[in-house]
Design an enzyme around this catalytic site. Structure first.
Site, PDB file in Angstrom:
ATOM      1  N   LYS A   1      -8.628   2.389  -2.531  1.00 32.61           N
ATOM      2  CA  LYS A   1      -9.235   1.160  -2.836  1.00 32.61           C
ATOM      3  C   LYS A   1     -10.588   0.990  -2.744  1.00 32.61           C
ATOM      4  O   LYS A   1     -11.333   0.464  -3.633  1.00 32.61           O
ATOM      5  CB  LYS A   1      -8.464   0.091  -2.035  1.00 32.61           C
ATOM      6  CG  LYS A   1      -6.854  -0.137  -2.021  1.00 32.61           C
ATOM      7  CD  LYS A   1      -6.269  -0.916  -1.351  1.00 32.61           C
ATOM      8  CE  LYS A   1      -4.624  -0.654  -1.457  1.00 32.61           C
ATOM      9  NZ  LYS A   1      -3.748  -1.492  -0.442  1.00 32.61           N
TER      10      LYS A   1
ATOM     11  N   GLN B   1      -4.043  -4.275   5.276  1.00 35.19           N
ATOM     12  CA  GLN B   1      -3.353  -3.058   4.843  1.00 35.19           C
ATOM     13  C   GLN B   1      -1.756  -3.320   5.656  1.00 35.19           C
ATOM     14  O   GLN B   1      -1.906  -3.286   6.856  1.00 35.19           O
ATOM     15  CB  GLN B   1      -3.949  -1.942   5.007  1.00 35.19           C
ATOM     16  CG  GLN B   1      -3.103  -0.543   4.710  1.00 35.19           C
ATOM     17  CD  GLN B   1      -2.931  -0.671   3.033  1.00 35.19           C
ATOM     18  OE1 GLN B   1      -4.035  -0.908   2.114  1.00 35.19           O
ATOM     19  NE2 GLN B   1      -1.732  -0.357   2.794  1.00 35.19           N
TER      20      GLN B   1
ATOM     21  N   ASP C   1      -3.697  -9.666  -2.550  1.00 36.93           N
ATOM     22  CA  ASP C   1      -2.705  -9.021  -2.730  1.00 36.93           C
ATOM     23  C   ASP C   1      -1.179  -9.915  -3.095  1.00 36.93           C
ATOM     24  O   ASP C   1      -0.367  -9.514  -3.547  1.00 36.93           O
ATOM     25  CB  ASP C   1      -2.127  -8.632  -1.183  1.00 36.93           C
ATOM     26  CG  ASP C   1      -2.542  -7.154  -1.124  1.00 36.93           C
ATOM     27  OD1 ASP C   1      -2.597  -6.413  -1.742  1.00 36.93           O
ATOM     28  OD2 ASP C   1      -2.571  -6.728   0.374  1.00 36.93           O
TER      29      ASP C   1
END
Ligand code: NDP
Length: 291
Positions: A52, A96, A119
């Site tokens: 990322k 994460q 997200d």
């Protein structure tokens, strides 16, 4: 049979995002800024966060990884989230997953401001998406939608069978494909581990999306001739043929299924590269809120 190249589509979208960032910067607008919070030492998570960060660099975003120890308490993590929510420089951030067992993922997801939740896991974004309102769409389902669009795959009136009902893949993609418009207007069936006659149900799919997490689970006898097959699964298995000592397998037994398909995504190089691009898309969208 056409092999859907996520690599190719991701490269094209990356170029588009990079061009938009260059335009922003030329107008004197600050670059999009994405922060990733990484708690603990999970190897796969470190790899994903690394990818990322690299993608951010490639499209011209600012990025930062906040690394926190495995022993971080839930309270400490919630404090960091609170400060990121309030930081005007940060356009979007992700925490994460998975998190260490002593931290509630649900609490963490709900603590992220819906405006910065790139997200798309916060219940407010999920609710908005399901209602057909503007929202951050979770990256993997969004990536699948982009692939269908890029290859102009017909979805209207098609029977789409989704195998897997997770909140990050199965449920959202089933929802998106049931929406009015393109890509959508599908008749959708969601299957899971309690589905009766799974083979027969999957065989009815004009479009089959496998998001199970079990290597080569979907075999040729489960696929109708001419179906579109999207393989989300990624399972690492040992291999003596690769330098790294492992290879990646999808949820679909590719060699026997591919000849029956009109379109199929390979693993790797199919859905995988799209997931990161969709996170970049969401971050750009977050940055545009201040324009
Ligand atoms: P989850 O483990 O959260 O969900 C798996 C789903 O598959 C569950 O709904 C489960 O059913 C169902 N399932 C498991 N076994 C069977 C079975 N034998 N028959 C029918 N259904 C079954 O996984 P995720 O959705 O998070 O991920 C799925 C896969 O996709 C994984 O391999 C993951 O690594 C990969 N992935 C890939 C991404 C990418 O970028 N390409 C991004 C995200 C995930 P039940 O609910 O009944 O338990």
């Amino acid at each position: 049979m056409t092999i859907i190249s996520g690599k190719e589509v991701a490269a094209k979208l990356k170029q588009d995002i990079g061009a938009e960032v260059a335009e922003m910067v030329a107008k004197g607008i600050r670059r999009p800024y994405l922060v990733a919070v990484l708690v603990g030492n999970d190897g796969a998570s470190q790899t994903y966060v690394g990818h990322k960060e690299k993608a951010c660099h490639e499209v011209g975003f600012e990025s930062k990884v906040v690394r926190m120890d495995e022993s971080t308490t839930e309270e400490e993590l919630l404090k960091v989230i609170d400060s990121l929510n309030k930081d005007p420089e940060v356009d979007g951030f992700i925490v994460q997953l998975p998190l260490p067992k002593h931290i509630s993922e649900q609490k963490v997801i709900e603590a992220i401001s819906p405006l910065k939740d790139v997200d798309g896991f916060n219940p407010e974004n999920v609710g908005r998406m399901i209602s057909g309102l503007d929202a951050y769409i979770p990256a993997t389902p969004d990536g699948i939608m982009e692939l269908l669009k890029y290859y102009q795959i017909e979805t209207k009136g098609k029977h789409c069978v989704v195998v897997g009902r997770s909140n990050i893949v199965g449920r959202p993609i089933a929802n998106l494909l049931s929406m009015k418009g393109y890509p959508g207007d599908c008749t959708v069936t969601i299957c899971h581990s309690r589905t009766a006659n799974l083979k027969e149900v999957v065989r009815q799919g004009d479009i089959v999306i496998a998001a199970i997490g079990q290597a080569e689970f979907v075999t040729a006898d489960m696929i109708k001739e001419g179906a579109v097959v999207i393989d989300v699964g990624i399972t690492r298995v040992p291999s003596d043929k690769t330098k790294s000592g492992f290879k990646l397998l999808g949820d679909v037994k590719y060699d026997e299924v591919a000849p029956k398909c009109s379109y199929i995504t390979p693993v790797p190089g199919g859905v995988g590269p799209m997931t990161i691009i969709s996170l970049m898309k969401n971050t750009l969208k977050a940055a545009k809120r201040r324009m």
